[in-house]
Structure formats: C-alpha cells, structure tokens
Write a protein that holds these residues in place. Structure first.
Motif, PDB file in Angstrom:
ATOM      1  N   TYR A  50     -15.011  -6.576   3.324  1.00  0.00           N
ATOM      2  CA  TYR A  50     -15.302  -5.518   4.304  1.00  0.00           C
ATOM      3  C   TYR A  50     -15.768  -4.226   3.622  1.00  0.00           C
ATOM      4  N   GLY A  71      -8.162  -5.790   8.998  1.00  0.00           N
ATOM      5  CA  GLY A  71      -7.704  -5.900   7.607  1.00  0.00           C
ATOM      6  C   GLY A  71      -6.207  -5.681   7.475  1.00  0.00           C
ATOM      7  N   TYR A  72      -5.745  -5.742   6.228  1.00  0.00           N
ATOM      8  CA  TYR A  72      -4.309  -5.577   5.960  1.00  0.00           C
ATOM      9  C   TYR A  72      -3.839  -4.150   6.259  1.00  0.00           C
ATOM     10  N   LEU A 137       2.587  -8.400  19.728  1.00  0.00           N
ATOM     11  CA  LEU A 137       3.165  -8.901  18.474  1.00  0.00           C
ATOM     12  C   LEU A 137       3.099 -10.424  18.433  1.00  0.00           C
ATOM     13  N   ARG A 166      -0.118 -17.135  17.337  1.00  0.00           N
ATOM     14  CA  ARG A 166      -1.501 -17.062  16.848  1.00  0.00           C
ATOM     15  C   ARG A 166      -2.312 -18.281  17.299  1.00  0.00           C
TER      16      ARG A 166
END
Ligand SMILES: NC(=O)c1ccc[n+]([C@@H]2O[C@H](COP(=O)([O-])OP(=O)(O)OC[C@H]3O[C@@H](n4cnc5c(N)ncnc54)[C@H](OP(=O)(O)O)[C@@H]3O)[C@@H](O)[C@H]2O)c1
Length: 282
Positions: A50, A71-72, A137, A166
C-alpha cells in the motif's frame, strides 16, 4: 471485468479470494510476498505494498473493481490507505469495496472508526465509487479478548455486540464484488444478534470448557490495566469497548442474510465451526 483482491495472505482477503475462486471467477491477488499468496484456480498474483502508489497502480492495471482490506493497526493508517487509493486512482479503478468499521465517522468514539471514516472519504475524493462494508467486531477475535486468567476485562459496561464471522463477511464481499447494484452503497455488517460481554463469556466458557468471565472495568481501571503500551494503542483498545457501551458498535443488521440468502453464524455456531480460534484458551 477484472477483480483484484488485496490482503489475500490474511484471514479476510484469503477467504474472499477462495469465495471468488469457488464461483469459478478470475481474479488478481495483490500481495506483498508472492510466496505466501494462496494458490487458487483462476487467480493471478501481482506484488505491491500500500505504501507504494506507483507499484499499486502497476499491480492494479486493468482492474475495474478492487477489494481493499484495511491495513494493520497504526496511528498513521489513513496515510497508508490514501497511498493505496492513489494507486487505484492512477490505475483507473472504478469501484472499491472497502473493509470499513461500524459507525465510521469523524466523531466516532472508536479511533479506528474515525480512520475508516477518513478512508471512506478518501475513496470518494479520488473519484472512485465506494461500496463500504462497515463490519462490527469479528467473532474470530472474541477469544483473543480473554486474558490468560480467563477474564475479559473491558470498559464496555452492558454494551452489546453482534459478533460477525470473517467467513460470513467474505461471503458478503463476494456478492458485493460480483453482483450489480452496490455502487455507492454503505452497509452495516453484523452477526444475527447482539449480546453483551457477560453472555459472550458464557458462550466462550461452554465452547472452551474453562471458566471465562467478564469484568466491566471503569475507565481508570481500563487505562491502568493497559499501562506500558503506546497511548494511541491504549486509546484504540479502550475505544473498541466504549463504542459498545455507547451503542455505536452494537448495531444489528440484516445485510448478510438479505444479500447472500444465508443467515450469518452466531458466536456459538462460529466457535463450533472454527475451534482453532480458541485453541490458545484450552
Ligand atoms: N472488525 C474487527 O474485529 C477487526 C479485527 C481485526 C482486524 N480488523 C481489520 O480488518 C482487516 C482484515 O482482517 P484480517 O483478519 O484479514 O487481517 P489479517 O489476517 O491480519 O490480514 C491483513 C492483510 O492485509 C495485508 N496488508 C497489511 N498491510 C499492508 C500493506 N501496507 N500493503 C499491502 N498489504 C497489506 C496483509 O499482508 P501481509 O500478509 O503481507 O502482512 C494481510 O494480507 C485488518 O487488516 C484490520 O484492519 C478488523
């Protein structure tokens, strides 16, 4: 139409890539390390990070629709996202399906929700059509909320969360990436019903067969129990619980069932389906 998927070496992007491949679709996986890219029928691999807008633009050449995984955790994550979005703009990407967060807004209680709101705006500012998945979450993360002593310590009060797996988010993403009518849409994405952290602890107790409880921390306790970590990280952790107490993160939506035709898993169903998620607790 070329679909590109970032984050394919990770939990969510990898599931999205497998969903698309299972539907017999072609796709391009944008990864940092091609050696770790999943090997899937119909998938080609391009390398970019990125941070590097030009490399992103090269990797995305010919892409119409991009699945952009956030991203993280990082205090400067929005700048990182802006660079990835600039790469998409240079490549002529028409639409981004972005993994945002429930309640994304400039004044959100949860700092990451503020970052996601800024990223959504950056996509619009780049002239790219946004389809936002405002996920709550992950159910996958719930077992990680438990401290080694079996207690979830958090300033969430009686706040509730409709944990979402997920796997279900990925099923929805595949629909949003491949079916028409989702341009410019914002979707709240949750599991089927909201529960508080006492109920979450009871469900984790049943699945793991060890006693797990919830202690509702005061704000002072929450800060004290996370001492030693950087301020931005402590603020983010605490914010992720406060947004349950305020209700911002507690929305229950019917998006997944409505758009995929299949009800998302409850937390109990998720833990039964993916016991590896709590292996560290047993
Ligand atoms: N809703 C929630 O409860 C929740 C919980 C945790 C995280 N999240 C967010 O949701 C995202 C997806 O979740 P996940 O479970 O799939 O996370 P994950 O398994 O940690 O995967 C993150 C993916 O993003 C890629 N990535 C990170 N930084 C990048 C960069 N600078 N350039 C290119 N690729 C980059 C990683 O690539 P590498 O493999 O090369 O590192 C990895 O493939 C996370 O990144 C986080 O933002 C949400």
């Amino acid at each position: 139409m070329t679909i590109s998927v970032t984050g394919a070496t990770g939990g969510l992007g990898g599931r999205v890539a497998r969903e698309l491949s299972a539907r017999g679709l072609e796709q391009r996986l944008i990864v940092r390390d091609p050696a770790r890219a999943p090997q899937l029928p119909g998938a080609e691999v391009a390398t970019a990070s990125y941070e590097d807008s030009e490399a992103m633009a090269r990797a995305l050449d010919g892409t119409n629709t991009l699945f952009l995984v956030s991203g993280y955790e990082d205090p400067d994550r929005v700048s990182l996202h802006r660079k990835a979005i600039e790469g998409a703009r240079l490549a002529g990407v028409e639409r981004i399906v972005y993994t945002s967060f429930m309640g994304a807004a400039p004044d959100a209680t949860f700092p990451y929700a503020r970052d996601h709101g800024a990223t959504e705006q950056a996509i619009r500012d780049a002239g790219i059509s946004l389809t936002s998945m405002r996920n709550t979450l992950y159910a996958d993360a719930a077992p990680r909320f438990v401290r080694p002593d079996g207690v979830i310590r958090a300033p969430a009060g009686h706040g509730r969360v409709a944990w979402v797996a997920r796997a279900d988010v990925a099923r929805l993403a595949a629909v949003l990436l491949t079916e028409p009518g989702h341009e410019g849409q914002i979707y709240d994405v949750s599991g089927p019903h909201a529960i508080d952290l006492h109920e979450t602890a009871r469900i984790l107790t049943k699945a793991t067969r060890r006693a797990i409880t919830y202690h509702a921390e005061t704000l002072a306790e929450a800060t004290e129990s996370r001492a030693g970590h950087p301020d931005w990280l402590v603020d983010s952790w605490i914010g992720s619980y406060l947004m349950l107490d305020t209700g911002e993160g507690s929305v229950t939506s019917h998006t997944i069932e409505h758009l995929t035709g299949q009800r998302p898993m409850t937390l109990s169903e998720f833990l039964a389906a993916e016991p590896s998620s709590f292996a560290h607790l047993t």
